[in-house]
Design an enzyme around this catalytic site. Structure first.
Site, PDB file in Angstrom:
ATOM      1  N   ASP A 184       2.184   5.050   1.815  1.00  0.00           N
ATOM      2  CA  ASP A 184       2.582   6.334   2.403  1.00  0.00           C
ATOM      3  C   ASP A 184       3.677   6.183   3.449  1.00  0.00           C
ATOM      4  OD1 ASP A 184       0.868   4.982   4.101  1.00  0.00           O
ATOM      5  OD2 ASP A 184      -0.751   6.431   3.943  1.00  0.00           O
ATOM      6  N   ASP A 221     -11.818  10.429   8.564  1.00  0.00           N
ATOM      7  CA  ASP A 221     -12.210  11.567   7.721  1.00  0.00           C
ATOM      8  C   ASP A 221     -12.351  11.150   6.248  1.00  0.00           C
ATOM      9  OD1 ASP A 221      -9.591  11.136   6.994  1.00  0.00           O
ATOM     10  OD2 ASP A 221      -8.879  13.171   7.444  1.00  0.00           O
ATOM     11  N   GLU A 227      -5.978  13.410   2.133  1.00  0.00           N
ATOM     12  CA  GLU A 227      -6.931  14.002   3.069  1.00  0.00           C
ATOM     13  C   GLU A 227      -8.045  14.741   2.325  1.00  0.00           C
ATOM     14  OE1 GLU A 227      -6.816  13.088   6.013  1.00  0.00           O
ATOM     15  OE2 GLU A 227      -4.960  13.505   7.084  1.00  0.00           O
TER      16      GLU A 227
HETATM   17  C1  F6R Z   1      -1.995   3.690   6.089  1.00  0.00           C
HETATM   18  C2  F6R Z   1      -2.980   4.466   5.388  1.00  0.00           C
HETATM   19  C3  F6R Z   1      -4.168   5.056   6.058  1.00  0.00           C
HETATM   20  C4  F6R Z   1      -4.899   4.074   6.977  1.00  0.00           C
HETATM   21  C5  F6R Z   1      -6.080   4.758   7.653  1.00  0.00           C
HETATM   22  C6  F6R Z   1      -6.795   3.837   8.596  1.00  0.00           C
HETATM   23  O1  F6R Z   1      -0.967   3.276   5.202  1.00  0.00           O
HETATM   24  O2  F6R Z   1      -2.797   4.649   4.244  1.00  0.00           O
HETATM   25  O3  F6R Z   1      -5.058   5.512   5.076  1.00  0.00           O
HETATM   26  O4  F6R Z   1      -5.344   2.983   6.218  1.00  0.00           O
HETATM   27  O5  F6R Z   1      -5.614   5.861   8.364  1.00  0.00           O
HETATM   28  O6  F6R Z   1      -5.950   3.533   9.654  1.00  0.00           O
HETATM   29  P1  F6R Z   1      -6.327   2.416  10.726  1.00  0.00           P
HETATM   30  O7  F6R Z   1      -6.327   1.121   9.994  1.00  0.00           O
HETATM   31  O8  F6R Z   1      -5.234   2.478  11.744  1.00  0.00           O
HETATM   32  O9  F6R Z   1      -7.675   2.771  11.256  1.00  0.00           O
END
Ligand code: F6R
Length: 236
Positions: free
Chosen positions: A67, A136, A143
């Site tokens: 992403d 979430d 999402e």
């Molecule tokens: C990032 C991504 C997100 C993160 C998720 C967890 O490329 O795709 O899904 O993996 O938001 O983020 P952290 O590791 O910062 O808790």
């Protein structure tokens, strides 16, 4: 599904890096699906060490990231392209022209999404997809929703995601409100999935995602339908 619980983030990072290293050793011309955020930082550090001490060679590896924030280009230090360069690509012998991140500055994000999925297909699909998980339940930036979205698409970030990611920005207002994310199709078509999560705050969502019903309101729960998933969870 293999569910591995370890005690520390260091152990999680070591186990995850070993699985990625094994993928590269078994198939040097592999396509790695990569993630950003705090979860994979330790894994990337280990992979950099493994590359420096000659254990793994990235020269034939291709990568596709999950992403990117809409409106941030690769020179912006909050962009995911910048994160990947500084946390991994700048420190290993990967050919940067073979590292792909969705273009969050594309004029037509729908066309960019189509292009990204076509490109992944043309590369032969993803061999190993590394994932984190949001509080979430999001994977990539898919999402919670009424349905699982298949294609790479633009998404409005949830309030909870904006709050969680504000720690990387000067303040919450600076967090982009939209992103472009790989959809569930390219993720689910990866041959192997490796999801890493650490900390007490992630415990409940990890349990929901992997031991609760498959539900688009908990996007990661779709992974229960994938034939080759490894989850590594550490308490710290
Ligand atoms: C990032 C991504 C997100 C993160 C998720 C967890 O490329 O795709 O899904 O993996 O938001 O983020 P952290 O590791 O910062 O808790």
């Amino acid at each position: 599904m293999k569910f591995i619980t370890v005690k520390t983030y260091e152990e999680l990072s070591e186990r995850a890096a070993d699985l990625i290293a094994a993928q590269i050793l078994v198939k040097p011309y592999c396509v790695l699906g990569l993630a950003t955020g705090s979860s994979p930082v330790g894994t990337y550090k280990r992979l950099i060490e493994d590359n420096k001490n000659g254990k793994i060679d990235f020269s034939t590896v291709v990568s596709v990231n999950l992403d990117e924030y809409v409106g941030l280009d690769g020179t912006n230090d909050q962009s995911y392209r910048y994160f990947m360069n500084t946390n991994l690509f700048d420190h290993v012998n990967i050919d940067k022209s073979k590292t792909f991140v969705p273009n969050g500055c594309a004029e037509d994000l729908e066309a960019e999404g189509e292009f990204y999925d076509t490109q992944i297909k043309a590369l032969g699909g993803i061999d190993l997809q590394l994932l984190g998980i949001g509080l979430d339940g999001h994977i990539g930036f898919n999402e919670p929703d009424e349905v699982f979205t298949a294609a790479t698409h633009e998404v409005k970030l949830d309030e909870s995601t904006i709050k969680a990611n504000a720690r990387f920005f000067a303040n919450e207002n600076e967090v982009p409100k939209t992103a472009i994310t790989m959809g569930m199709m390219s993720i689910m078509q990866a041959k192997k999935i490796l999801l890493i999560a650490n900390g007490a705050a992630k415990k409940e969502i990890v349990e929901k995602a992997f031991f609760g019903p498959v539900d688009p309101k908990v996007p990661a729960s779709i992974l229960q339908l994938h034939p080759d998933v490894t989850v590594i969870y550490s308490e710290n």
